[in-house]
Write an enzyme that holds these catalytic residues in place. Structure first.
Site, short mmCIF file in Angstrom:
data_model
loop_
_atom_site.label_atom_id
_atom_site.label_comp_id
_atom_site.label_asym_id
_atom_site.label_seq_id
_atom_site.Cartn_x
_atom_site.Cartn_y
_atom_site.Cartn_z
N ASN A 57 -1.59 -0.23 7.39
CA ASN A 57 -1.07 -1.57 7.68
C ASN A 57 -0.22 -2.16 6.57
O ASN A 57 -0.03 -3.35 6.48
CB ASN A 57 -2.19 -2.51 8.12
CG ASN A 57 -3.21 -2.79 7.03
OD1 ASN A 57 -3.06 -2.37 5.89
ND2 ASN A 57 -4.26 -3.50 7.38
N LYS A 69 0.83 -1.20 0.00
CA LYS A 69 0.00 0.00 0.00
C LYS A 69 0.87 1.26 0.00
O LYS A 69 2.09 1.19 0.21
CB LYS A 69 -0.92 -0.03 1.21
CG LYS A 69 -1.92 -1.20 1.18
CD LYS A 69 -2.76 -1.21 2.44
CE LYS A 69 -3.72 -2.36 2.46
NZ LYS A 69 -4.54 -2.35 3.70
N THR A 115 -4.86 -8.28 10.17
CA THR A 115 -5.21 -6.96 9.63
C THR A 115 -4.84 -5.85 10.61
O THR A 115 -4.33 -4.81 10.21
CB THR A 115 -6.72 -6.91 9.31
OG1 THR A 115 -7.01 -7.94 8.36
CG2 THR A 115 -7.12 -5.56 8.73
N ARG A 169 -0.83 -15.04 3.70
CA ARG A 169 -1.60 -14.47 4.81
C ARG A 169 -0.82 -14.60 6.13
O ARG A 169 -0.84 -13.69 6.95
CB ARG A 169 -2.96 -15.14 4.92
CG ARG A 169 -3.87 -14.94 3.72
CD ARG A 169 -4.34 -13.53 3.53
NE ARG A 169 -5.25 -13.14 4.58
CZ ARG A 169 -5.83 -11.96 4.66
NH1 ARG A 169 -5.59 -11.04 3.75
NH2 ARG A 169 -6.65 -11.69 5.65
N HIS A 206 -1.61 -5.61 1.47
CA HIS A 206 -2.86 -6.35 1.26
C HIS A 206 -2.52 -7.69 0.64
O HIS A 206 -1.63 -7.78 -0.21
CB HIS A 206 -3.80 -5.59 0.32
CG HIS A 206 -4.91 -6.44 -0.20
ND1 HIS A 206 -6.08 -6.62 0.50
CD2 HIS A 206 -5.03 -7.18 -1.33
CE1 HIS A 206 -6.86 -7.44 -0.17
NE2 HIS A 206 -6.25 -7.79 -1.29
#
Length: 151
Positions: free
Chosen positions: A113, A10, A92, A86, A116
Site C-alpha cells: 500500500n 515503503k 489502509t 492521513r 505509512h
C-alpha cells in the site's frame, strides 16, 4: 512549534518510482519537509516500529516486507499535518481509499500500500524518535510562509 508527523514511502513505492509524486503531493498541500532520508530498515527497527502488531498473524510478513528494500523516511510539519496527511494517504486498504488519495491512486493491495503515516500525535512522536535523531531534523522557514499560513 507546529505539529509534526512521520511518513514513510515503503519499498514498493520506492521500487515503483513514486517518491517524487508522493513528495510533491505533500509539498503542494503546503507542508514543510523537516526530515528526509532513504534507509533499508533493520529487522530490529521494523519490529519496534510495528510492535503494536506483534501478536497479529501478519506481523512477520509486514516486517519482512518493510526490510526488503529502501524506505524513504520523512518528517513533515504544519498545522493539522497528522490528520491532513492521513487524508492525503487514504485508507489502509487501497480498495477502500478514495480516488485522489495516494493509496487510492497508486496502491495495489493492502500488502503493497505504498506509504505509512502516523495516526496520532503520540504515534508521530514515537515514530519520529525511532527513525530520526534530533540533529537530522531541520528547523527552517520557507520564504513563502506568509502566503501559505495565516498568522
Amino acid at each position: 512549534m507546529a505539529e509534526r508527523t512521520f511518513v514513510a514511502i515503503k519499498p514498493d513505492g520506492v521500487q515503483r518510482g513514486l517518491v517524487g509524486e508522493i513528495l510533491g503531493r505533500f509539498e503542494r498541500k503546503g507542508f514543510k519537509l523537516v526530515g528526509l532520508k532513504q534507509i533499508t530498515p533493520s529487522r530490529a527497527l521494523a519490529e519496534e516500529h510495528y510492535g503494536v502488531h506483534k501478536e497479529r498473524p501478519f506481523f512477520a510478513g509486514l516486517v519482512g516486507f518493510i526490510t526488503s528494500g529502501p524506505v524513504v523516511a520523512m518528517v513533515w510539519e504544519g498545522d493539522g499535518v497528522i490528520a491532513s496527511a492521513r487524508k492525503l494517504i487514504g485508507a489502509t486498504k487501497p480498495l477502500e481509499s478514495e480516488p485522489g488519495t495516494i493509496r487510492g491512486d497508486l496502491a495495489v493491495n493492502i500488502g503493497r500500500n505504498v506509504i505509512h503515516g502516523s495516526d496520532a500525535p503520540e504515534t508521530a512522536e514515537f515514530e519520529i524518535g525511532l527513525w530520526f535523531q534530533p540533529s537530522e531534523l531541520n528547523d527552517w522557514s520557507p520564504s513563502d510562509q506568509a502566503w501559505r499560513v495565516e498568522d
